[in-house]
Design an enzyme around this catalytic site. Structure first.
Site, PDB file in Angstrom:
ATOM      1  N   THR A  96      76.327 -28.125  41.296  1.00 48.77           N
ATOM      2  CA  THR A  96      75.981 -29.511  41.623  1.00 48.77           C
ATOM      3  C   THR A  96      77.165 -30.386  41.999  1.00 48.77           C
ATOM      4  OG1 THR A  96      74.441 -29.195  39.818  1.00 48.77           O
ATOM      5  CG2 THR A  96      74.451 -31.350  40.843  1.00 48.77           C
ATOM      6  N   SER A 140      68.230 -35.824  39.256  1.00 47.54           N
ATOM      7  CA  SER A 140      69.499 -35.527  39.913  1.00 47.54           C
ATOM      8  C   SER A 140      69.410 -34.181  40.622  1.00 47.54           C
ATOM      9  CB  SER A 140      70.642 -35.540  38.904  1.00 47.54           C
ATOM     10  OG  SER A 140      70.418 -34.587  37.910  1.00 47.54           O
ATOM     11  N   CYS A 141      70.195 -34.044  41.678  1.00 52.94           N
ATOM     12  CA  CYS A 141      70.208 -32.816  42.458  1.00 52.94           C
ATOM     13  C   CYS A 141      70.662 -31.660  41.581  1.00 52.94           C
ATOM     14  CB  CYS A 141      71.154 -32.964  43.650  1.00 52.94           C
ATOM     15  SG  CYS A 141      70.294 -33.723  45.034  1.00 52.94           S
ATOM     16  N   PRO A 142      70.128 -30.475  41.727  1.00 51.83           N
ATOM     17  CA  PRO A 142      69.237 -30.033  42.811  1.00 51.83           C
ATOM     18  C   PRO A 142      67.742 -30.158  42.515  1.00 51.83           C
ATOM     19  CG  PRO A 142      69.990 -28.145  41.593  1.00 51.83           C
ATOM     20  CD  PRO A 142      70.559 -29.347  40.903  1.00 51.83           C
ATOM     21  N   ASP A 193      69.117 -40.088  43.772  1.00 48.39           N
ATOM     22  CA  ASP A 193      70.444 -39.485  43.674  1.00 48.39           C
ATOM     23  C   ASP A 193      71.127 -39.583  45.053  1.00 48.39           C
ATOM     24  OD1 ASP A 193      72.660 -37.854  43.575  1.00 48.39           O
ATOM     25  OD2 ASP A 193      71.694 -36.268  42.420  1.00 48.39           O
TER      26      ASP A 193
END
Lengths: 377, 78
Positions: free
Chosen positions: A192, B15-17, B42
């Protein structure tokens, strides 16, 4: 009458919050930790056990020995929280009443959530790490795939650390040239955090570790030795290591206090349950969009302890959580980097060096006599 | 141009992913050519959706921002 504080879960966050509250409040509160096993597990050690760098014995301690004398410990499973009556029901039938509740129940892994998961390997549990260690000792070369089978998962950089340490492990055994290592990443980078991904990419290139991007594991076919992604790709393996899907604790689901994943809807600054102000959540148990890691719980615990103490004393709260997390990232070859960040500041990791590797090792070793007692902030 | 959306996916606060994963899952339910709208907060999602669309061949038809909310419209590839 002293205020009653009940802490569910004796992991990093629960143990620290209980000790800090007991130290701060003395006779003003009774603090009770409820833990299903009564054993404290140092989960960052799984990685080292799987790669034969550490003995499993140093990963567990009796929770009682980590708690201050006047903190109560009940070894039982909490099965239901009643936020209106302010009680917790335990598996053996007892009911505990609380004025303040801390939910630090961590996360659980659900291997069965992945169709075909079967005996796929992982390093996200002690039994998983031990089984993987045996498999690696027998391994004579082949295609190794390492992937992520569910978001969110604990310790986002762990798969990166694993592949780089695995590269080193296979070289030492003299079978690296007969093996390929591929990291199946949910994104188009190693993990991430963008800055850290940029830092590790040249190491991947140099060590010959491949990256397969946008590969979110959906199913495994153990008979054919293939793994398929949500994106529609299929890859073949000889050894498959996956991060299993994670969910919150069953007690959160049973009490209808969480979201679909079993995570507590938590205020990002006060760490209180969004619907019940007397319930606090820390560590993996929250739904906060930050790392699920011991480090997060470690930095949240003093905030929760301080805010509960303020509530009990009827004074204004002194602290709030700013999203602080600090962790180490092993990059192989006895080197590591560090990630320090919060809600407002993304991390700027330093160049990998031996210093950070030793810092991580010292932290691992010193954990038992520092973190649970609140000796390092 | 008016787009007919088949589905809207709310990924605000994630939040990613996670928004990418949820979009990939949702896309499985759609027929080729259908559109999905994804709302996210995000900031990393802008780059991630662009890269994801390119890598998977599902066209990113629209990217927009309204305050802190990002809006992506993705078409399932044919």
């Amino acid at each position: 009458m002293p205020a009653r504080v009940v802490v569910l879960g004796g992991g990093v966050g629960g143990t620290l919050v209980a000790n800090l509250l007991s130290k701060e409040l003395g006779q003003e509160a009774t603090v009770t930790v409820v833990d299903g096993t009564g054993m404290h597990l140092y989960q960052p050690g799984f990685l080292y056990v799987a790669l034969d760098q550490a003995n499993a014995l140093w990963l567990t301690r009796d929770e009682r020995t980590l708690l201050r004398k006047n903190v109560g410990l009940v070894v039982d499973q909490a099965t239901k929280i009643d936020p209106v009556a302010q009680t917790v029901t335990l598996a053996h039938g007892e009911t505990l009443a609380y004025d303040y509740l801390v939910v630090s129940t961590g996360s659980r892994i659900l291997r069965d959530a992945v169709p075909g998961y079967g005996d796929t390997h992982d390093f996200y549990s002690l039994d998983g790490a031990l089984r993987l260690r045996e498999e690696l000792r027998r391994f004579e070369g082949g295609r190794i795939l390492v992937g992520v089978a569910g978001i969110p998962y604990k310790c986002p950089p762990a798969p990166v650390e694993f592949v780089l340490m695995l590269d080193e492990y296979l070289r030492k055994r003299g079978i690296r040239s007969r093996s390929s290592i591929t990291l199946l990443s949910p994104l188009n980078r190693a993990f991430t955090i963008e800055s850290a991904s940029k830092l590790v990419q040249p190491i991947f290139d140099k060590q010959g570790v491949s990256l397969s991007t946008f590969f979110n594991v959906e199913t495994v076919d153990a008979a054919k030795r293939t793994v398929s992604s949500l994106e529609g790709e299929t890859a073949e393996y000889d050894l498959l290591v996956l991060v299993p899907p994670h969910k919150g604790s069953p007690v959160i689901e049973a009490s209808v206090l969480g979201d679909a994943g079993g995570w507590i809807p938590t205020d990002r600054n006060t760490l209180q349950h969004k619907a019940y102000e007397r319930i606090f959540a820390i560590g993996d148990a929250t739904d906060l969009p930050i790392s699920k890691s011991g480090s997060t719980a470690h930095f949240e615990a003093p905030v929760v302890a301080s805010r509960i103490a303020s509530f009990i004393r009827g004074t204004a709260p002194k602290t709030a959580y700013g999203g602080r997390v600090m962790c180490f990232l092993e990059t192989g070859g006895g080197r590591a980097t560090s990630l320090r960040f919060d809600y407002a500041h993304p991390p700027i990791p330093p160049k990998p060096s031996r210093v950070w590797h030793w810092a991580k090792w010292i932290f691992n070793r010193a954990y038992w006599v520092t973190v649970p007692q609140g000796r390092v902030g | 141009m008016t787009l007919t959306l088949t589905r809207t996916l709310d990924c605000k606060g994630l939040s990613c992913p996670l928004p990418i994963v949820k979009t990939a899952q949702a896309l499985r339910q759609l027929a080729p050519g259908e559109l999905i709208e994804v709302l996210a907060t995000d900031p990393g999602a802008i780059k991630d959706f662009a890269a994801w669309a390119k890598a998977t061949g599902n066209p990113l038809v629209e990217t927009a921002q309204d305050g802190s909310v990002l809006r992506f419209v993705i078409q399932k590839r044919g």
